[in-house]
Design a protein around this motif. Structure first.
Motif, short mmCIF file in Angstrom:
data_model
loop_
_atom_site.label_atom_id
_atom_site.label_comp_id
_atom_site.label_asym_id
_atom_site.label_seq_id
_atom_site.Cartn_x
_atom_site.Cartn_y
_atom_site.Cartn_z
N ARG A 11 25.07 -9.27 11.33
CA ARG A 11 26.13 -10.24 10.59
C ARG A 11 26.86 -9.28 9.73
O ARG A 11 28.13 -9.58 9.91
CB ARG A 11 25.29 -10.89 9.78
CG ARG A 11 24.62 -12.24 10.91
CD ARG A 11 23.67 -13.19 9.82
NE ARG A 11 24.43 -13.80 9.08
CZ ARG A 11 24.27 -14.92 8.21
NH1 ARG A 11 22.90 -15.16 8.00
NH2 ARG A 11 25.14 -15.60 7.39
N LEU A 12 26.38 -8.42 9.01
CA LEU A 12 27.22 -7.57 8.30
C LEU A 12 28.22 -6.58 9.00
O LEU A 12 29.29 -6.44 8.65
CB LEU A 12 26.36 -6.65 7.37
CG LEU A 12 27.19 -5.72 6.24
CD1 LEU A 12 27.98 -6.15 5.43
CD2 LEU A 12 26.09 -4.84 5.68
N ALA A 13 27.60 -6.19 10.18
CA ALA A 13 28.54 -5.35 11.01
C ALA A 13 29.55 -6.11 11.59
O ALA A 13 30.69 -5.73 11.43
CB ALA A 13 27.65 -4.71 12.06
N LYS A 14 29.19 -7.36 12.07
CA LYS A 14 30.37 -8.41 12.44
C LYS A 14 31.58 -8.36 11.32
O LYS A 14 32.82 -8.51 11.62
CB LYS A 14 30.19 -9.63 13.04
CG LYS A 14 30.84 -10.58 13.41
CD LYS A 14 31.57 -9.84 14.85
CE LYS A 14 32.53 -11.15 15.38
NZ LYS A 14 33.41 -11.64 14.69
N ALA A 15 31.18 -8.84 10.24
CA ALA A 15 31.95 -9.04 9.11
C ALA A 15 32.92 -7.74 8.64
O ALA A 15 34.17 -7.69 8.56
CB ALA A 15 31.24 -9.71 7.83
N LEU A 16 32.05 -6.70 8.82
CA LEU A 16 32.82 -5.49 8.41
C LEU A 16 33.87 -4.91 9.68
O LEU A 16 35.02 -4.48 9.29
CB LEU A 16 31.74 -4.18 8.28
CG LEU A 16 31.42 -4.21 6.79
CD1 LEU A 16 30.19 -3.11 6.85
CD2 LEU A 16 32.19 -3.69 5.71
N SER A 17 33.49 -5.01 10.71
CA SER A 17 34.23 -4.85 11.89
C SER A 17 35.49 -5.59 12.05
O SER A 17 36.75 -5.07 12.03
CB SER A 17 33.41 -5.00 13.20
OG SER A 17 32.52 -4.08 13.36
N ASP A 18 35.31 -6.81 11.91
CA ASP A 18 36.65 -7.83 11.72
C ASP A 18 37.41 -7.50 10.61
O ASP A 18 38.85 -7.50 10.54
CB ASP A 18 36.03 -9.21 11.49
CG ASP A 18 35.53 -9.77 12.67
OD1 ASP A 18 35.41 -9.23 13.83
OD2 ASP A 18 34.70 -10.88 12.65
N ALA A 19 36.90 -7.30 9.50
CA ALA A 19 37.74 -6.73 8.28
C ALA A 19 38.30 -5.33 8.55
O ALA A 19 39.75 -5.37 7.96
CB ALA A 19 36.75 -6.73 6.86
N LEU A 20 37.77 -4.56 8.96
CA LEU A 20 38.44 -3.25 9.45
C LEU A 20 39.56 -3.37 10.29
O LEU A 20 40.58 -2.73 10.34
CB LEU A 20 37.40 -2.13 10.03
CG LEU A 20 36.46 -1.65 8.53
CD1 LEU A 20 35.21 -1.05 9.22
CD2 LEU A 20 37.19 -0.86 7.70
N LEU A 22 41.28 -6.01 11.04
CA LEU A 22 42.40 -6.67 10.43
C LEU A 22 43.28 -5.70 9.87
O LEU A 22 44.45 -5.85 9.74
CB LEU A 22 41.92 -7.61 9.52
CG LEU A 22 41.40 -8.97 10.03
CD1 LEU A 22 41.09 -9.95 9.04
CD2 LEU A 22 42.55 -9.58 10.87
N ARG A 23 42.67 -4.59 9.35
CA ARG A 23 43.52 -3.56 8.64
C ARG A 23 43.98 -2.31 9.67
O ARG A 23 44.41 -1.24 9.13
CB ARG A 23 42.46 -2.81 7.63
CG ARG A 23 42.28 -3.79 6.47
CD ARG A 23 41.12 -3.27 5.54
NE ARG A 23 40.89 -3.92 4.39
CZ ARG A 23 40.55 -5.23 4.21
NH1 ARG A 23 40.08 -5.99 5.38
NH2 ARG A 23 40.44 -5.98 3.17
N GLY A 24 43.78 -2.77 10.74
CA GLY A 24 44.46 -1.81 11.76
C GLY A 24 43.53 -0.68 12.44
O GLY A 24 44.14 0.12 13.24
N TYR A 25 42.23 -0.58 12.29
CA TYR A 25 41.27 0.21 12.72
C TYR A 25 40.86 -0.22 14.04
O TYR A 25 40.54 -1.31 14.40
CB TYR A 25 40.56 0.51 11.69
CG TYR A 25 40.71 1.41 10.26
CD1 TYR A 25 41.12 2.63 10.33
CD2 TYR A 25 40.69 0.46 9.11
CE1 TYR A 25 41.50 3.09 9.20
CE2 TYR A 25 41.08 1.00 8.13
CZ TYR A 25 41.61 2.16 8.17
OH TYR A 25 41.81 3.03 6.80
N THR A 26 40.30 0.62 14.77
CA THR A 26 39.65 0.24 16.11
C THR A 26 37.92 0.75 15.91
O THR A 26 37.73 1.80 15.44
CB THR A 26 40.15 1.14 17.28
OG1 THR A 26 41.43 0.83 17.48
CG2 THR A 26 39.29 0.85 18.66
N VAL A 27 37.35 -0.33 15.67
CA VAL A 27 35.74 -0.30 15.40
C VAL A 27 35.12 -0.28 16.55
O VAL A 27 34.95 -1.11 17.28
CB VAL A 27 35.55 -1.40 14.34
CG1 VAL A 27 33.98 -1.05 13.84
CG2 VAL A 27 36.56 -1.10 13.11
#
Length: 220
Positions: A11-20, A22-27
């Motif tokens: 759950r944390l990984a999904k939230a972090l991935s989405d946030a990153l 949105l900032r233009g990173y490929t996660v």
């Protein structure tokens, strides 16, 4: 810019991935160290220290032995010893859970900035050459392997060879902060740098550090 997120909390990984993203990173996400190893090299790694299949500190050391990419620890461990061990084993920085995205953003930007080569003429000192375009350091004809943070610290000292560079200036130039909580991080990285360049980096008690130009050639 590709980021590898090694985090077993999905759950944390999904939230972090989405946030990153949105900032233009490929996660890329890896819930285990084994999966992280399979995914290969990335521009930056975010590593949770509590993994189901590996000790986070040992994972830091294993990663650093295989890659020069920046690594930031994500940890719920607030004890200084765990953080120091992680830094000693190759991590460039850390963020303590829970954290704000603004803080993680700042840490990511700082380590990426340190890892990017800057084009300029090599700095040559007696017995030593620092090439900022390739981030290569040569001492007495031999290459010295430095992490991005160690190189950034050496480059800051090399701007004024022989002069004392204050702790505050190093914190600003390398971490973009003067917060005292980063002081221990500075000390650990300087200890690693001194170990790789024996006799070259001196501690000036109560002030900061200096590059001992007279010892660059290895002559004491």
């Amino acid at each position: 810019m590709r980021i590898l997120l090694v985090e077993d909390d999905r759950r944390l990984a999904k939230a972090l991935s989405d946030a990153l993203e949105l900032r233009g990173y490929t996660v890329s996400h890896a819930p285990t160290w084994a999966r992280a190893y399979e995914l290969g090299d990335h521009d930056l790694v975010l590593l949770d220290l509590t993994l189901p299949d590996a000790d986070g500190i040992e994972a830091c050391a294993a990663f650093r032995s295989a890659s020069d990419s920046p690594l930031i620890m994500l940890t719920a461990r607030a004890d200084t010893e765990s953080l120091v061990q992680g830094l000693r084993n190759g991590a460039d920085d850390y963020v303590t859970k829970p954290f704000r995205m603004a803080e993680l953003d700042a840490r990511i930007a700082a380590v990426l900035r340190r890892s990017r080569p800057r084009r300029s003429r090599p700095l040559r000192l007696p017995g030593m050459e620092i090439d900022s375009s390739s981030r290569r350091v040569m001492r007495d004809g031999e290459s010295v392997h430095l992490t991005p943070t160690e190189y950034a610290l050496l480059a800051s000292l090399a701007q004024a060879p022989g002069a004392v560079v204050t702790r505050e200036r190093l914190l600003i130039e390398v971490w973009q902060t003067v917060h005292r909580s980063q002081g221990r991080t500075l000390d650990v990285h300087m200890t690693r740098l001194r170990g790789k360049l024996p006799g070259l980096v001196e501690t000036v008690r109560g002030s900061g550090y200096r590059l001992a130009v007279e010892r660059c050639s290895g002559v004491s």
